[in-house]
Design a protein around this motif. Structure first.
Motif, short mmCIF file in Angstrom:
data_model
loop_
_atom_site.label_atom_id
_atom_site.label_comp_id
_atom_site.label_asym_id
_atom_site.label_seq_id
_atom_site.Cartn_x
_atom_site.Cartn_y
_atom_site.Cartn_z
N ASP A 137 -46.95 15.40 -16.95
CA ASP A 137 -48.17 15.83 -17.61
C ASP A 137 -48.17 15.13 -18.95
N ALA A 138 -49.17 14.26 -19.18
CA ALA A 138 -49.21 13.50 -20.43
C ALA A 138 -50.51 13.81 -21.15
N LYS A 139 -50.37 14.12 -22.45
CA LYS A 139 -51.53 14.50 -23.25
C LYS A 139 -51.57 13.66 -24.52
N LEU A 140 -52.71 13.08 -24.78
CA LEU A 140 -52.94 12.34 -26.01
C LEU A 140 -53.44 13.29 -27.05
N SER A 141 -52.73 13.39 -28.18
CA SER A 141 -53.15 14.30 -29.24
C SER A 141 -53.77 13.50 -30.38
N THR A 142 -54.35 14.20 -31.30
CA THR A 142 -54.98 13.53 -32.45
C THR A 142 -54.16 13.71 -33.68
#
Length: 142
Positions: A137-142
């Motif tokens: 599970d890969a999530k791009l954060s800000t």
């Protein structure tokens, strides 16, 4: 060719014995491990925990490299690896490693990040050596 050396010393039986794991760099020096730390939540480390740390570290480095090759600058990558040890016919086997990744990469689109993260998942040397299902599970954060 690069070679890295680690070693383990075990004394006693499987349940009443114990061991110590060390690495040539000295980062691990006589780190205790045994039946209780592996199967019962006791103190010390265990092979699955160490494989998980290796997988998370290897993947994070591969992801940073591939993002850099795409012209992106990584602010932060945090990767957790959950390694599964299951009873199978003939004993036990490491059957899976699930990576949970959160990364701050200014300028990356979610689609671009997902593609590069998947490439890093399959391309990292530790992923290649594991004979297990590897999910992420890969999530791009800000």
């Amino acid at each position: 060719m690069i070679k890295k050396t680690s070693w383990a010393i075990w004394e006693g039986g499987i349940k009443d014995g114990g061991g110590k794991i060390s690495t040539e760099t000295g980062v691990l020096k006589d780190a205790p491990y045994g039946f209780k730390s592996r199967f019962e939540g006791g103190k010390g480390t265990n092979p699955e925990e160490l494989i998980g740390a290796a997988h998370a570290g290897c993947f994070s480095m591969a992801l940073a490299m591939m993002l850099g090759e795409a012209g992106l600058t990584v602010k932060r990558i945090e990767t957790h690896a959950a390694v599964s040890l299951d009873k199978v016919a003939g004993g036990f086997a490491i059957t899976a490693s699930h990576l949970t990744v959160t990364a701050a990469v200014p300028g990356a689109t979610p689609e671009q990040f997902a593609k590069i993260a998947n490439d890093a998942k399959s391309g990292c040397p530790v992923s290649k050596v594991l004979n297990a299902t590897i999910t992420m599970d890969a999530k791009l954060s800000t």
